[in-house]
Each structure stands twice: as structure tokens, then as C-alpha cells.
Design a protein around this motif. Structure first.
Motif, short mmCIF file in Angstrom:
data_model
loop_
_atom_site.label_atom_id
_atom_site.label_comp_id
_atom_site.label_asym_id
_atom_site.label_seq_id
_atom_site.Cartn_x
_atom_site.Cartn_y
_atom_site.Cartn_z
N LYS A 72 46.63 28.41 48.55
CA LYS A 72 47.99 28.85 48.87
C LYS A 72 48.09 30.37 48.96
O LYS A 72 49.05 30.90 49.53
CB LYS A 72 48.97 28.32 47.83
CG LYS A 72 49.29 26.84 47.97
CD LYS A 72 50.33 26.42 46.95
CE LYS A 72 50.75 24.97 47.16
NZ LYS A 72 51.78 24.54 46.18
N ARG A 73 47.12 31.07 48.41
CA ARG A 73 47.13 32.53 48.43
C ARG A 73 46.13 33.10 49.43
O ARG A 73 45.80 34.27 49.36
CB ARG A 73 46.87 33.06 47.02
CG ARG A 73 48.16 33.04 46.22
CD ARG A 73 47.96 32.68 44.76
NE ARG A 73 49.27 32.45 44.17
CZ ARG A 73 49.90 31.28 44.20
NH1 ARG A 73 49.33 30.24 44.80
NH2 ARG A 73 51.10 31.15 43.65
N GLY A 74 45.67 32.25 50.35
CA GLY A 74 44.84 32.73 51.44
C GLY A 74 43.37 32.75 51.17
O GLY A 74 42.60 33.34 51.94
N GLY A 75 42.93 32.14 50.07
CA GLY A 75 41.51 32.06 49.77
C GLY A 75 41.07 32.99 48.67
O GLY A 75 41.79 33.92 48.26
N ALA A 76 39.87 32.78 48.17
CA ALA A 76 39.35 33.52 47.03
C ALA A 76 39.14 35.00 47.34
O ALA A 76 39.27 35.86 46.46
CB ALA A 76 38.03 32.90 46.57
N ASP A 77 38.84 35.31 48.59
CA ASP A 77 38.59 36.70 48.96
C ASP A 77 39.79 37.59 48.66
O ASP A 77 39.64 38.75 48.27
CB ASP A 77 38.23 36.78 50.44
CG ASP A 77 37.96 38.21 50.89
OD1 ASP A 77 37.04 38.83 50.33
OD2 ASP A 77 38.68 38.69 51.79
N ARG A 78 40.99 37.06 48.82
CA ARG A 78 42.21 37.83 48.60
C ARG A 78 42.54 37.99 47.11
O ARG A 78 43.42 38.77 46.75
CB ARG A 78 43.39 37.19 49.34
CG ARG A 78 43.24 37.22 50.84
CD ARG A 78 44.46 36.68 51.55
NE ARG A 78 44.30 36.78 52.99
CZ ARG A 78 44.63 37.84 53.72
NH1 ARG A 78 45.11 38.92 53.11
NH2 ARG A 78 44.47 37.86 55.02
N ILE A 79 41.86 37.25 46.28
CA ILE A 79 42.11 37.32 44.84
C ILE A 79 41.13 38.27 44.16
O ILE A 79 41.47 38.92 43.17
CB ILE A 79 42.02 35.90 44.24
CG1 ILE A 79 43.14 35.03 44.82
CG2 ILE A 79 42.09 35.93 42.72
CD1 ILE A 79 42.99 33.56 44.54
#
Length: 375
Positions: A72-79
Motif C-alpha cells: 500500500k506504500r508503493g513497495g519496500a524501496d520507498r520504506i
């Protein structure tokens, strides 16, 4: 002759003593000691909300919903801090009471996370575990329940369940479609949801099962909203499984809808209910609770937060000088952005004793004496 073997588990909520976060958004390398009351201050974009977001991730991860939260937050890369090319993994360690939880999440080619390590250990003094080790799984595999047997009948304190009692609350949405303004299911009352979407059902349960707490909530709300007489909590006539947060005015014989409350009044009702709930969380996190509140309501909120910290751990992020006046400098944690990453510094009142002779805590924040101001 020994007594018969029996199972005893006494659950006790414990606050987080120490928190380490590496690689989560701007929280590149955070090592933070927490007390009962923790007030985060700092400029916009410093990382206060990222710490709140970390706790949201933790709740979802321990509930077996990590992959959904990440997607929901656009994938792990964005975290990950500055993306996966610079930060290939996210790790965290939580120390609370006699327990320790830690995990490492590795970035995968399909932009998700996989656990490269997950461990939970405890030592109650009567029983200990060196840990449950897990790896190569996509959802949490750790059980936080400490269950044991004793022939002596000595109770075992279960600190492990504290992580499952963390709650993040966000009451900013007061639009016409906000869940708190709509009907909710009467049976949805086990705990107050993060957006207070089940507020009516939860208050209805409190009035039935915890009348003293319900009365205290109403009494406290009236201090800031003096025209409110009481909540009108009744099942909907055409759907007895549904309920809405209606209320009565002390001067009118008429039932009002939640949409007929101001945004600040509605948020204050949510905050009072969250901070006075009987089955309190182990840790409660609230981001900018002062939003839309009258100065007197902010004063009441400060008293509620201080009182709540005696029953649960409180973490609150704010930029309000009025709210800061309700706390001591020792309660404050300054969050600043240095080279794109968040730095957390707990303050000591002794460092500002000279200033406090003439200024309040909120005034020192306004003057940027405490740090964390806009450069």
C-alpha cells in the motif's frame, strides 16, 4: 508433598525501554531510550511522523499483515532509507521489561521484504528463553505468549504480550465521509480503532460494562464542550446491528448527529475516549493531537496525557507551544534532520534551568532555545 501442577500466566503491560531502528525512511540509525511520557518536537519533515509510521508498520507486521502494508506504500524501496540501493535492509530491536524482540528485513527483487532474522527472547527470573529464531519468511513467525507450568504455584508475569498492545491513534479525518461520523457495528467494541471509526460502538460498550469510565469520559468532554449533555447511543431502528454517535444538547430536546459537532470537538471526544479507555494499551502513540483544539481543550489534553502516562506509555508528537507548556523539559525529545536523516535527542531540564526562571517550556520552543526549530 508438592502441590499439583497448574498453569499460571499473569499478563502485565510493560513500556518500551529502548528502541533501535535502522533503515526505516529517515530513521537511518536511531537508538532511543523511552520513558513513560515522551513528547516529540521538531520542525516539519524532521522525522516525527516517520517514527509514528514505524509503529504502524510494527503493528501490522506483528499482526501478519506486513506485505499488505508495504504494498500500500508503493513497495519496500520507498520504506528503506534512500532506497534499497543504499539501504538493502531494515532492522529493529525492542527492549521492554524482561523481553527483547529483534528482526531484520531484506529487500527482494520483487520490491518486497523477507525476514532474514526474527528473534524473541525473555527472562522473567523464573523462566527464560534464549529466543525463537526464524528466517526466510515473509510474515512474522514469532509467538509472544510466555506460557509455563509451576508446581509451586508462583505466577509467571507475561511481559511478552505488551508488543501486541501497542496502539497508534490518528483522529485527523473529520470529513463528511470520516468513519467516526458513519454508523459502525455494535459488536465492534473490543478496543477503540485507530481512526475511532467504532467510537459509537465502543462508548456503547463502556456505558454497559464500565459505567464509571463512561461517566468520566462524558464529564471530561463537557469541560471543553459545555453545551453537550450526553451521547445518545442507541441501535439503529432499521438495522439493530448498527449504531451512530448521536448526542444531545443541554438546551434542546433534539438528537444531533456527529456531523453537527465541530472538527475540534469531535477530535477531542476521540482523544478523551482513547486516553481514558479501561483496557489501556501498553504504549499509545498520537501524532499532533492538538489539531483544531481550543486552547482550553489543549490544556485539558495535557492533563489527560500526563494522567494516562501513569497507566500506559505515551508517545506524542506535537508542534504546539500551548501543549508543550503542560510538560516538563525532561519529557521532551527533539527531532532534527541532519544530512537527510533523523536525529533524536532527549532533553534534560537541568540544561535549561536558567531559561526556565523566566520562560515557560512552550516559550522556549517558540524561541528555538530547545532546538528543533526551523533553521
Amino acid at each position: 508433598m508438592t502441590s499439583s501442577v497448574r498453569q499460571i500466566a499473569v499478563v502485565e503491560k510493560r513500556p518500551i525501554d529502548k528502541l533501535t531502528i535502522k533503515g526505516f525512511k529517515s530513521l537511518q540509525d536511531v537508538d532511543l531510550e523511552l520513558g513513560r511520557l515522551n513528547v516529540l518536537i521538531g520542525p516539519n519533515g524532521a522525522g516525527k511522523s516517520n517514527l509514528v509510521s514505524y509503529f504502524r508498520m510494527l503493528i501490522e507486521m506483528l499482526g501478519g499483515r506486513l506485505q499488505l502494508w508495504v504494498a500500500k506504500r508503493g513497495g519496500a524501496d520507498r520504506i528503506l532509507t534512500f532506497g534499497f540501493k543504499q539501504t538493502p535492509r531494515l532492522s529493529t530491536q525492542i527492549l521492554y521489561g524482561d523481553c527483547e524482540y529483534e528482526c531484520s528485513l531484506e529487500h527482494t527483487n520483487d520490491d518486497r521484504f523477507v525476514f532474514s532474522k526474527e528473534r524473541f527472547s525473555f527472562d522473567t527470573g523464573q523462566i527464560s528463553s534464549r529466543g525463537q529464531y526464524h528466517s526466510a519468511h515473509r510474515e512474522s513467525s514469532v509467538s509472544f505468549r510466555v506460557t509455563t507450568y509451576y508446581s509451586s504455584g508462583v505466577p509467571v508475569v507475561d511481559h511478552a504480550a505488551s508488543l501486541e498492545k501497542i496502539r497508534v491513534y490518528h483522529f485527523h479525518d473529520t470529513s463528511s465521509s470520516a468513519p467516526v461520523k458513519l454508523t459502525s457495528q455494535v459488536h465492534d467494541n473490543r478496543y477503540l480503532r485507530q481512526d475511532a471509526g467504532n467510537l459509537a460502538a465502543y462508548l456503547y460498550m463502556l456505558r454497559q460494562a464500565h459505567e464509571d469510565i463512561y461517566d468520566e469520559i462524558v464529564k471530561t468532554v463537557r469541560l471543553a464542550i459545555p453545551f453537550l449533555d450526553n451521547f445518545v447511543l442507541e441501535r439503529e431502528a432499521l438495522n439493530t446491528n448498527s449504531i451512530m454517535l448521536k448526542w444531545s444538547h443541554k438546551d434542546f430536546d433534539y438528537e444531533f448527529l456527529p456531523s453537527q459537532l465541530s472538527d475540534g470537538s469531535l477530535r477531542f471526544i476521540c482523544l478523551v475516549t482513547a486516553l481514558l479507555q479501561p483496557d489501556s494499551p501498553s504504549t499509545i502513540i498520537i501524532d499532533e493531537p492538538e489539531l483544531g483544539l481550543h486552547p482550553y481543550a489543549i490544556h485539558l489534553l495535557g492533563a489527560l496525557l500526563r494522567s494516562a502516562s501513569r497507566r500506559m506509555q505515551v508517545i506524542v508528537a506535537t508542534q504546539s507551544p500551548q501543549l508543550l507548556d503542560e510538560f516538563s523539559v525532561d519529557d521532551l525529545i527533539v527531532v532534527e534532520l541532519e544530512n537527510g536523516v533523523s536525529v533524536f535527542k532527549r532533553l534534560k531540564e537541568s540544561q535549561f534551568s536558567y531559561w526556565l526562571e523566566d520562560y515557560s517550556v512552550g516559550e522556549l520552543w517558540d524561541k528555538n532555545v530547545l532546538g528543533g526549530g526551523v533553521p
